[in-house]
Each structure stands twice: as C-alpha cells, then as structure tokens.
Design an enzyme around this catalytic site. Structure first.
Site, PDB file in Angstrom:
ATOM      1  N   ARG A 163       0.827  -1.222   0.000  1.00 29.33           N
ATOM      2  CA  ARG A 163       0.000   0.000   0.000  1.00 29.33           C
ATOM      3  C   ARG A 163       0.859   1.268   0.000  1.00 29.33           C
ATOM      4  O   ARG A 163       0.530   2.261   0.660  1.00 29.33           O
ATOM      5  CB  ARG A 163      -0.952   0.030   1.203  1.00 29.33           C
ATOM      6  CG  ARG A 163      -1.919  -1.097   1.277  1.00 29.33           C
ATOM      7  CD  ARG A 163      -2.944  -1.050   0.146  1.00 29.33           C
ATOM      8  NE  ARG A 163      -3.850  -2.155   0.274  1.00 29.33           N
ATOM      9  CZ  ARG A 163      -3.589  -3.377  -0.225  1.00 29.33           C
ATOM     10  NH1 ARG A 163      -2.498  -3.594  -0.916  1.00 29.33           N
ATOM     11  NH2 ARG A 163      -4.454  -4.357  -0.067  1.00 29.33           N
ATOM     12  N   SER A 239     -10.951  -0.132   3.516  1.00 23.92           N
ATOM     13  CA  SER A 239     -10.204  -0.439   4.745  1.00 23.92           C
ATOM     14  C   SER A 239      -9.593   0.842   5.291  1.00 23.92           C
ATOM     15  O   SER A 239      -8.818   1.500   4.600  1.00 23.92           O
ATOM     16  CB  SER A 239      -9.074  -1.421   4.444  1.00 23.92           C
ATOM     17  OG  SER A 239      -9.624  -2.602   3.957  1.00 23.92           O
ATOM     18  N   GLU A 334      -5.102   4.019   6.248  1.00 19.20           N
ATOM     19  CA  GLU A 334      -4.785   3.871   4.820  1.00 19.20           C
ATOM     20  C   GLU A 334      -5.121   5.149   4.039  1.00 19.20           C
ATOM     21  O   GLU A 334      -4.282   5.633   3.272  1.00 19.20           O
ATOM     22  CB  GLU A 334      -5.558   2.663   4.277  1.00 19.20           C
ATOM     23  CG  GLU A 334      -4.954   2.092   3.024  1.00 19.20           C
ATOM     24  CD  GLU A 334      -5.682   0.833   2.559  1.00 19.20           C
ATOM     25  OE1 GLU A 334      -5.506  -0.220   3.186  1.00 19.20           O
ATOM     26  OE2 GLU A 334      -6.421   0.928   1.574  1.00 19.20           O
TER      27      GLU A 334
HETATM   28  C1  LIG Z   1     -15.362   0.456  -0.728  1.00 24.03           C
HETATM   29  C2  LIG Z   1     -13.875   0.612  -0.959  1.00 24.03           C
HETATM   30  C3  LIG Z   1     -13.090  -0.511  -1.153  1.00 24.03           C
HETATM   31  C4  LIG Z   1     -11.704  -0.385  -1.388  1.00 24.03           C
HETATM   32  N1  LIG Z   1     -10.972  -1.519  -1.579  1.00 24.03           N
HETATM   33  C5  LIG Z   1      -9.635  -1.424  -1.803  1.00 24.03           C
HETATM   34  C6  LIG Z   1      -8.857  -2.603  -2.013  1.00 24.03           C
HETATM   35  O1  LIG Z   1      -9.359  -3.723  -2.030  1.00 24.03           O
HETATM   36  N2  LIG Z   1      -7.525  -2.448  -2.234  1.00 24.03           N
HETATM   37  C7  LIG Z   1      -6.926  -1.218  -2.248  1.00 24.03           C
HETATM   38  O2  LIG Z   1      -5.715  -1.159  -2.462  1.00 24.03           O
HETATM   39  N3  LIG Z   1      -7.642  -0.094  -2.055  1.00 24.03           N
HETATM   40  C8  LIG Z   1      -8.973  -0.159  -1.828  1.00 24.03           C
HETATM   41  N4  LIG Z   1      -9.718   0.975  -1.608  1.00 24.03           N
HETATM   42  C9  LIG Z   1      -9.036   2.293  -1.593  1.00 24.03           C
HETATM   43  C10 LIG Z   1      -9.119   3.075  -2.926  1.00 24.03           C
HETATM   44  O3  LIG Z   1     -10.161   2.610  -3.719  1.00 24.03           O
HETATM   45  C11 LIG Z   1      -7.822   3.003  -3.721  1.00 24.03           C
HETATM   46  O4  LIG Z   1      -6.755   3.499  -2.953  1.00 24.03           O
HETATM   47  C12 LIG Z   1      -7.891   3.797  -5.022  1.00 24.03           C
HETATM   48  O5  LIG Z   1      -6.750   3.550  -5.793  1.00 24.03           O
HETATM   49  C13 LIG Z   1      -8.039   5.302  -4.784  1.00 24.03           C
HETATM   50  O6  LIG Z   1      -8.350   5.897  -6.023  1.00 24.03           O
HETATM   51  P1  LIG Z   1      -8.972   7.343  -6.114  1.00 24.03           P
HETATM   52  O7  LIG Z   1      -8.962   7.738  -7.531  1.00 24.03           O
HETATM   53  O8  LIG Z   1     -10.280   7.367  -5.424  1.00 24.03           O
HETATM   54  O9  LIG Z   1      -7.889   8.176  -5.290  1.00 24.03           O
HETATM   55  P2  LIG Z   1      -8.135   9.508  -4.445  1.00 24.03           P
HETATM   56  O10 LIG Z   1      -8.819   9.155  -3.167  1.00 24.03           O
HETATM   57  O11 LIG Z   1      -8.750  10.556  -5.281  1.00 24.03           O
HETATM   58  O12 LIG Z   1      -6.624   9.919  -4.126  1.00 24.03           O
HETATM   59  C14 LIG Z   1      -5.829   9.122  -3.280  1.00 24.03           C
HETATM   60  C15 LIG Z   1      -4.415   9.712  -3.252  1.00 24.03           C
HETATM   61  O13 LIG Z   1      -3.799   9.566  -4.519  1.00 24.03           O
HETATM   62  C16 LIG Z   1      -3.462  10.845  -5.065  1.00 24.03           C
HETATM   63  N5  LIG Z   1      -3.795  10.779  -6.486  1.00 24.03           N
HETATM   64  C17 LIG Z   1      -5.009  10.536  -7.034  1.00 24.03           C
HETATM   65  N6  LIG Z   1      -4.918  10.523  -8.370  1.00 24.03           N
HETATM   66  C18 LIG Z   1      -3.622  10.779  -8.670  1.00 24.03           C
HETATM   67  C19 LIG Z   1      -2.900  10.913  -9.886  1.00 24.03           C
HETATM   68  N7  LIG Z   1      -3.489  10.785 -11.079  1.00 24.03           N
HETATM   69  N8  LIG Z   1      -1.569  11.204  -9.823  1.00 24.03           N
HETATM   70  C20 LIG Z   1      -0.938  11.340  -8.624  1.00 24.03           C
HETATM   71  N9  LIG Z   1      -1.579  11.230  -7.452  1.00 24.03           N
HETATM   72  C21 LIG Z   1      -2.900  10.948  -7.472  1.00 24.03           C
HETATM   73  C22 LIG Z   1      -4.290  11.865  -4.303  1.00 24.03           C
HETATM   74  O14 LIG Z   1      -3.647  13.119  -4.278  1.00 24.03           O
HETATM   75  C23 LIG Z   1      -4.391  11.214  -2.950  1.00 24.03           C
HETATM   76  O15 LIG Z   1      -3.220  11.472  -2.213  1.00 24.03           O
HETATM   77  C24 LIG Z   1     -11.101   0.891  -1.396  1.00 24.03           C
HETATM   78  C25 LIG Z   1     -11.905   2.033  -1.205  1.00 24.03           C
HETATM   79  C26 LIG Z   1     -13.278   1.900  -0.998  1.00 24.03           C
HETATM   80  C27 LIG Z   1     -14.127   3.121  -0.819  1.00 24.03           C
END
Ligand SMILES: Cc1cc2nc3c(=O)[nH]c(=O)nc-3n(C[C@H](O)[C@H](O)[C@H](O)COP(=O)(O)OP(=O)(O)OC[C@H]3O[C@@H](n4cnc5c(N)ncnc54)[C@H](O)[C@@H]3O)c2cc1C
Length: 339
Positions: A163, A239, A334
């Site tokens: 992670r 998580s 996380e």
């Molecule tokens: C119901 C649920 C289940 C989930 N299950 C999992 C799982 O099984 N495994 C897992 O690993 N994660 C899981 N997650 C966490 C999440 O989905 C992941 O971390 C996902 O990759 C986040 O994507 P996002 O676009 O929403 O990121 P955001 O929340 O928008 O951003 C997260 C971080 O990344 C940065 N960021 C976003 N986009 C970029 C970019 N293009 N370039 C540089 N930095 C960037 C942001 O600045 C921030 O710091 C889950 C979340 C939820 C709500």
C-alpha cells in the site's frame, strides 16, 4: 479548455461524502491541459490531485486548488507474448478491469471493483486477493507539477511496497499520473490462492485452475459486494487501517496471549497481522460513536454516519489508542488525511 471554479462542494467527490468545499477546483482532461496549468500553480496557496476520492479523508475545507483528473483513454497492444494495456489516469479503475477481462486477459481480474481512478492505483499500489498492481506494472507517465514536464516511471522508480510507493513518500504531491501501462496475458492463469476466492468459484461449479479472467472477476465482485459496504449507500473509504507488520518475537508474544489471532508470515521473517481481527477481538465491530461507525461485518471499515470528518478522525484516533493499549501494536490509517 481549463476552467477554474471557486467554492466547489467536494461531497460528491469523496466516498466518505464529507461536505467540505474546495476554494478552487479544476478538471483536467489531457496532459497538455495539465502542463499548461503547471505554470499557474504558484498562484494558489496549495494544490492536490484528486481522482475518485476513495482514499482520502478531508478533515477541513480545502483552501487551495483541487486538480480533478479526468484524462481518459483505454487501448491494448500486443507485445511479444503479452498484451500491454494503456489506461488514462482519469479512467475508472474497475471499467479498465472489465475491458481487460472482456478481452480474456489475465492480470488485474483479482483487483475488480476497487473504487477510484487508474492514476491513483499506483500511488498506493492497490491490492486485493493476492494481487497488487505492481505484479503487472510496466510503466507510467506523470506530469511533474513543479517543472511542468512529462516523466516516465518504471517499476523500480515507483518503489512499490505494501500500500505504498514513491508517490506517497519522497515524491508525494509532486506528480499527476496521466497514463498507466500494464502487462496482461491471454495465456495467463488464475490466481485463486485465497480460500474465499476458491470457495466462491467452487460454489459456482468452476475449477480454480481453469477459471477465466471473467469468471475470476465475477467471483471477486460477488465476494466484495457481500463483504464491503457500497459507499453510495454507506459513505466509507474501504479499509481504514493497514494491516500492521511486526517482528517474529512480537508475533510470538501476541500469539501466546491471543492464540486465535489471524496473521500471515512474510518472506523476510516478519508477520502481517489482520488488523480487522485486532479490532474485532476488542468487541468493537459495529461500534457507533458520535456519527462514525465501525462496519457491522468489516471491522476495518469506518462509516460516516453523519458525524463528518471530526467524528471519523476522533473515532479513528480512539481505535488506534485502544489497539495500542490492548496489543502494544501501532496501526496506521490507509486513506490520506487532508487537513
Ligand atoms: C469500498 C472501498 C473498497 C476499497 N478496496 C480497496 C482494495 O481492495 N484495495 C486497495 O488497495 N484499495 C482499496 N480501496 C481504496 C481506494 O479505492 C484506492 O486506494 C484507489 O486507488 C483510490 O483511487 P482514487 O482515484 O479514489 O484516489 P483519491 O482518493 O482521489 O486519491 C488518493 C491519493 O492519490 C493521489 N492521487 C489521485 N490521483 C492521482 C494521480 N493521477 N496522480 C498522482 N496522485 C494521485 C491523491 O492526491 C491522494 O493522495 C477501497 C476504497 C473503498 C471506498
């Protein structure tokens, strides 16, 4: 054409549904737009890239510029025995998984239904059911927001870990990931090592050795829908805590006091503890505190029950303190806390 909006409600842009506002907000739909924005960034007190908002906790109104990544594009290209999938940073991750499995490609089917964008996936090296994005990663393109140029990152430069990656460490906040290339495989094989996954396949009469990417993806989706609350119904960020890693000595000491504790041996001799078990064994599953709740089925998931960021932050701190008091183990959240 770039349009900077002001005082934008971020509630629809984060899965905790925290009703904060962004002082400035803009959507970028191409690398060129992003590069042109870079020269203006010094005009803002601060800025951050936002994808699907599924791994952030907005603790306050955001007084800077939110750069919402909407860069699209999905393509596949044969490369020796493999297929390289190229995905725009603003694409929905699960849509890309579906497009890959429809083509019969193995590689990311175990990562089905993870919310968020492609661009955020390498940031925390998303993982589920025994697979992490690093396992299939080839390279990514990212705009250096300070220098205003495009840089290419291979796996080594990304420094992937559990992670974690360089984008959460030394390069945090410096880049916007615009495209990710993954190595997918028609001749691959299913990774059904997780008991829950092989059990789900068996239930559907599918052999774990022969499951197609589509069958694997369907099985993962079924399990996830059963286990994890849908953020559109119960606002959450998946998580909330990472599984802590402890030394062999500490693990042995804990096992003596808590023989049922769930843990996994790591290749380096350390142990990963199931954080959900630690919280559950304190009897905290389902606990509600001032508008924040631990999910009834998943002790790792915190739900916004109307208390907003303050309730979630306070509850998360209380959980951390209680886990430390009971087990002597420090747990980390996380999602990134944006204050
Ligand atoms: C119901 C649920 C289940 C989930 N299950 C999992 C799982 O099984 N495994 C897992 O690993 N994660 C899981 N997650 C966490 C999440 O989905 C992941 O971390 C996902 O990759 C986040 O994507 P996002 O676009 O929403 O990121 P955001 O929340 O928008 O951003 C997260 C971080 O990344 C940065 N960021 C976003 N986009 C970029 C970019 N293009 N370039 C540089 N930095 C960037 C942001 O600045 C921030 O710091 C889950 C979340 C939820 C709500």
């Amino acid at each position: 054409m770039l349009r900077i909006q002001e005082h934008v409600n971020l509630q629809p842009f984060n899965t905790f549904a925290i009703p904060v506002t962004a002082r400035y907000f803009c959507e970028v739909t191409s690398e060129a737009e992003l590069i042109s924005l870079c020269s203006q960034l010094t005009d803002y007190p601060r800025y951050m890239v936002l994808g699907g908002g599924s791994n952030v906790l907005f603790c306050n109104h955001y007084d800077g510029l939110i750069i919402h990544n909407r860069i699209q594009g999905i393509s596949f290209e044969a490369k020796n025995q493999k297929v390289h999938g190229q995905f725009g940073g603003g694409e929905n991750w699960h849509e890309c998984v579906l497009r890959s499995v429809e083509q019969g490609l193995y590689g990311i089917e175990n990562l089905s239904l993870i919310p968020g964008t492609v661009g955020a996936a390498p940031v925390q090296n998303i993982g589920a059911y025994g697979v992490e994005i690093k396992d299939v990663f080839v390279s990514l393109r990212a705009v250096n927001l300070i220098a205003g140029n495009v840089e290419i990152f291979n796996a080594e430069r990304c420094q992937f870990d559990y992670r974690d990656s360089v984008f959460k460490q030394a390069e945090a906040g410096k880049f916007c990931i615009t495209e990710v290339t993954l190595s997918l495989d028609k001749a691959g094989s299913p990774k059904a090592g997780y008991g829950e996954l092989s059990a789900e396949l068996a239930q559907c009469g599918i052999s774990a050795e022969d499951a197609t990417p589509k069958q694997m993806s369907n099985a993962v989706c079924t399990i996830r829908k059963r286990k994890l609350p849908d953020p559109s119904e119960l606002p959450n960020a998946g998580s909330f805590f990472k599984n802590p890693i402890v030394s062999a000595d500490k693990h042995q000491q804990l096992k003596q006091s808590f023989p049922d504790m769930v843990s996994y041996a790591l290749p380096n001799g350390e142990y990963k503890l199931a954080c959900g078990w630690l919280i559950d064994a304190m009897g905290w599953k389902g606990k509600l505190q001032n508008g924040a709740q631990i999910h009834q089925q998943q002790a790792l998931v915190l739900i916004n029950r109307g208390g907003g960021a303050e309730a979630i932050c306070n509850f998360a701190n209380d959980i951390k303190a209680a886990v430390y008091e009971r087990y002597g183990v420090t747990i980390e959240s996380e999602p990134g806390w944006i204050s």
